[in-house]
Structures are given as structure tokens and as C-alpha cells.
Scaffold this motif. Structure first.
Motif, PDB file in Angstrom:
ATOM      1  N   PRO A 153     -37.765  11.911  11.212  1.00  0.00           N
ATOM      2  CA  PRO A 153     -37.661  12.097  12.673  1.00  0.00           C
ATOM      3  C   PRO A 153     -37.950  10.303  13.249  1.00  0.00           C
ATOM      4  O   PRO A 153     -39.414   9.897  13.119  1.00  0.00           O
ATOM      5  CB  PRO A 153     -38.525  12.913  13.362  1.00  0.00           C
ATOM      6  CG  PRO A 153     -39.363  13.733  12.464  1.00  0.00           C
ATOM      7  CD  PRO A 153     -38.726  13.076  10.419  1.00  0.00           C
ATOM      8  N   MET A 249     -31.101  12.511  11.712  1.00  0.00           N
ATOM      9  CA  MET A 249     -30.782  13.663  11.369  1.00  0.00           C
ATOM     10  C   MET A 249     -30.368  13.595   9.432  1.00  0.00           C
ATOM     11  O   MET A 249     -29.543  13.846   9.076  1.00  0.00           O
ATOM     12  CB  MET A 249     -30.678  14.982  11.488  1.00  0.00           C
ATOM     13  CG  MET A 249     -31.308  15.099  12.965  1.00  0.00           C
ATOM     14  SD  MET A 249     -30.023  16.629  13.785  1.00  0.00           S
ATOM     15  CE  MET A 249     -28.626  15.751  14.898  1.00  0.00           C
ATOM     16  N   TRP A 273     -37.499  16.087  15.482  1.00  0.00           N
ATOM     17  CA  TRP A 273     -36.764  15.637  14.976  1.00  0.00           C
ATOM     18  C   TRP A 273     -36.225  15.195  16.371  1.00  0.00           C
ATOM     19  O   TRP A 273     -35.185  13.596  16.863  1.00  0.00           O
ATOM     20  CB  TRP A 273     -35.068  16.746  14.770  1.00  0.00           C
ATOM     21  CG  TRP A 273     -36.217  16.850  13.298  1.00  0.00           C
ATOM     22  CD1 TRP A 273     -35.993  17.315  12.881  1.00  0.00           C
ATOM     23  CD2 TRP A 273     -35.894  16.210  12.754  1.00  0.00           C
ATOM     24  NE1 TRP A 273     -36.860  17.741  11.255  1.00  0.00           N
ATOM     25  CE2 TRP A 273     -36.265  16.202  11.015  1.00  0.00           C
ATOM     26  CE3 TRP A 273     -35.047  14.299  12.397  1.00  0.00           C
ATOM     27  CZ2 TRP A 273     -36.920  15.685   9.358  1.00  0.00           C
ATOM     28  CZ3 TRP A 273     -34.680  13.867  10.898  1.00  0.00           C
ATOM     29  CH2 TRP A 273     -35.689  14.641   9.530  1.00  0.00           C
TER      30      TRP A 273
END
Length: 410
Positions: A153, A249, A273
Motif C-alpha cells: 500500500p 492496488m 490500502w
């Protein structure tokens, strides 16, 4: 015969009127002139007399000298509006005018400070219609590799952009259908992003920033007229969204963490995230983790829970902020290169506008009435020393190296 104002720049009148969301009729009423007179000013057929110039400046809250400042040539590269097709032309014009002010501020500051070098990879294919989804995934991965970010992340999306040389600003765009825009400037070969602060939450602004990065990487040389075609505009927006999703992502690492693609399961990943559950649903769909019917069920469930307008954690995750312009101004003032009054004399817009667009604390530039004396500027040596990036400085101002930001995310 009424005297005019030598050196009056009609483009500046158009710019500030649009930045303030005023029509010619509204402005004419405020300054007690006819619509035709304001129109002539904007066309350059006539210039305002000194009294009218003062009224204009007061009406739109800029310094009278603002109207004497030539507009920089930024080139004809496209402006990518993060907006819906229903966004009004006035909203777009306001956003672009405000972005031009950000560019003005940046160009003025660059006379004194060295900003981070622009380092943004560009897609090899100039024809956006020839870019495949797989190539977009590869470009997102390439950017991460180029910036040595790893596959986890991203802790601060705006820091990534600023480390790569982009200038990011926030502003109240007052439009329910616009989230921001981006533009490459030919003047300094630097990308600029203006994001909406009036719809500010962490996951939304991060996705907006990543979306604009997608335009900068994929669509740097797109012709502006292309964006006026609905089908082309939709394709370009889709590509930018796919890039943003892949960048935030990454396929392999994100897939490994999606153990059960339910709304509650995805919500457990949101804090890590820092992307919305809706964006994760779309990413799961594009990666083949869920099929179309599963995606439809998740979005129906999302509506039933009332998550379409606001999801859990939207009001608790800390919102990221831009740093470069605010730190540059503080650096110049703290090092006594400029004082606040001198800075505002150079920028020529209101303290509130500068604070809003640069991210300075409210009131930081407000107490300037006593700071009128112009401080001397330091001279560079006669041999014109090289700047940090190896280029020759023009010798007109002192240049201060801008402190490096913290290391990029890993």
C-alpha cells in the motif's frame, strides 16, 4: 477623452472573472460600467481608466498591478478535468483559472527555490486508442519500479507525486460533478494538479490524484480536441481509472490479501490500502477475482447499507495534504529572502487565495499591512553558478535548494 491604463492585459481580466465565477454582466454591475464596456476591456479594444481599474481590483480581490502582469505561455497541452460530462463550462473555466494561479505562484517561487526534478515515466504509445489494458497495468507497475516503491500500500499518494516533481494544490471548486484537473505546462515542463477540497476525504483524494497521474503518464500528448468527443473522453477516463486502480492496488499483492470478497471483507482492507470499498470491488472485477453477477450483488448491497455517498472510515482516515508550495513560501520567509508583503506584491492575488491554493495555514499571510518595504534580494556571483540540476541560473534572483521530502514509500 477618458484615459486608459497602459499595459493592461485583457487576458488577466478574463482569468480573474472566471476564477471568481462571475459573468460579464455581474462584473459590469459591480464596477458600475456597461456590459459592452467590460466586453471591450476583455477583447483589448479598450482599457479601463485608473478609477475603473481600482474598482475592478477591489471587486475581484486582486491588486491593481495584477492586470498589468502578462500571462505565461503554458502551451496547448490538454487540461484533464476529473469531472462528469454534466459539469458546466463555468465550473471548468473557474477550475482552469485557479490552476493557472497555482502555476503563477509556482513560477514565481521557482525564481528563488529549486523544486524537485520532474521524473514521471511516459507511455511509449502516443496513440491512446492503441493502449491496451494489459499495457496500462504494466505502466502502473513500471512507475512503482521506477520510484522504488515496492508492491505494498502507498502510505502517502501526494508525497509520491511531489517527489516526482508534480505540483499538487487543493481548492474549493464548488461543483458536485468536478473532482479536479491536471495539466502539463510548457513554461517549466512540469505537471500541475488541482484537486477539490470541498469534497475532501482520504480515499477520494488519493484516487483522484492517482487518476490524474494516469493522465500524466498515459495521455501526455493527447490533442485537446479529442476530449470534446464523448466516446474518446470516456475511453481516456476509463484508462486513467484503470491506471489509478492498478497503481494503488497492484495485482499480485492486492489479490493475495483479498481472502473473501464481501463488503465486510473488503472493509477490513480499507484502512491498510486507503482506497474505497467501491474501488476495491471494481479492482476485484478487473482482476477476475469476482464475476459480473458478484460485482452487481456487492453494489446492490452497498446501496442498501447507504454506502454510496459515504462509506465507513471515510470520516476517520486522515486526509493527505500537499507540501511543496507551502514549504517553499515558509522557506523564503524564514530565510529572510522575502517578507510576506513583498511576496504578495509579486503574486498580486489576495492572501486568502495564496493560502488556499498552497495549503498555508489560514491567516499566515493575512497580517501584511505594515510589511510594505521591499527587502533587497541576494545577488548570485558574477560567474553564474550552476543550479543543483546542472542548469545555468539567469542571475536575477538568489536560488535556494528545496529540502528533499522523506524517502518514497517502500
Amino acid at each position: 477623452m477618458r484615459s486608459g491604463t497602459p499595459g493592461f492585459q485583457p487576458e488577466r481580466l478574463v482569468e480573474v472573472r472566471e476564477a471568481r465565477s462571475l459573468t460579464q454582466t455581474m462584473l459590469a454591475r459591480i464596477v458600475d460600467r456597461s456590459n459592452s464596456t467590460v466586453s471591450k476591456w476583455e477583447k483589448g479594444d479598450q482599457t479601463p481608466d485608473p478609477e475603473a481599474l481600482k474598482k475592478l481590483a477591489s471587486a475581484v480581490n486582486v491588486r491593481p498591478s495584477y492586470f498589468l502582469l502578462p500571462t505565461p505561455e503554458h502551451g496547448d497541452r490538454p487540461q484533464f478535468f476529473r469531472s462528469m460530462a454534466s459539469t458546466t463550462q463555468s465550473a471548468r473555466k473557474k477550475a482552469l483559472a485557479r490552476l493557472r494561479w497555482v502555476q503563477d505562484i509556482s513560477l514565481e517561487l521557482q525564481k528563488f527555490v529549486e523544486l524537485p526534478r520532474v521524473d514521471i515515466p511516459t507511455c511509449e504509445k502516443a496513440d491512446y486508442q492503441a493502449i491496451t489494458d494489459r499495457e496500462i497495468e504494466r505502466m502502473a507497475e513500471k512507475c512503482r519500479r521506477h520510484w522504488r516503491m515496492g508492491d505494498g500500500p502507498i502510505s502517502d499518494m501526494l508525497l509520491v507525486l511531489e517527489n516526482a516533481g508534480a505540483i499538487v494544490a487543493f481548492d474549493e471548486l464548488n461543483s458536485s460533478t468536478m473532482d479536479g484537473l491536471s495539466n502539463w505546462s510548457d513554461r517549466d515542463e512540469r505537471p500541475y494538479l488541482l484537486l477539490a477540497s470541498d469534497k475532501h476525504n482520504c480515499v477520494r483524494s488519493r484516487m483522484d490524484a492517482a487518476h490524474e497521474l494516469g493522465h500524466l503518464v498515459l495521455h501526455r500528448h493527447v490533442d485537446m480536441t479529442t476530449l470534446n468527443k464523448k466516446a474518446d473522453f470516456r475511453l481516456i477516463e476509463r484508462q486513467a481509472f484503470l491506471f489509478a486502480s492498478a497503481f494503488l492496488m497492484p495485482a499480485e499483492s492486492f489479490t493475495a490479501e483479498v481472502t473473501y470478497p464481501s463488503l465486510d471483507g473488503l472493509l477490513t482492507l480499507k484502512d491498510r490500502w486507503k482506497v474505497s470499498v467501491a474501488a476495491m470491488v471494481m479492482r476485484c472485477s478487473s482482476l477476475g477475482i469476482i464475476d459480473e453477477s458478484h460485482k452487481t450483488r456487492l453494489f446492490k448491497n452497498q446501496s442498501q447499507r447507504g454506502w454510496r455517498k459515504q462509506e465507513p472510515l471515510d470520516d476517520t482516515l486522515p486526509v493527505e495534504s500537499s507540501r511543496i508550495l507551502a514549504r517553499s513560501i515558509k522557506l523564503l520567509i524564514e530565510e529572510s529572502v522575502l517578507n510576506k508583503g513583498t511576496l504578495l506584491d509579486e503574486l498580486r492575488v489576495s492572501p486568502w487565495d495564496v493560502e488556499e491554493l498552497t495549503g498555508l495555514p489560514e491567516g499566515y499571510l493575512g497580517e501584511t499591512s505594515a510589511e510594505i518595504a521591499v527587502l533587497p534580494r541576494l545577488r548570485v556571483e558574477p560567474e553564474r553558478p550552476k543550479a543543483a540540476n546542472g542548469s545555468q541560473h539567469d542571475g536575477t534572483n538568489n536560488v535556494i535548494s528545496f529540502p528533499r521530502s522523506p524517502e518514497r514509500d517502500s
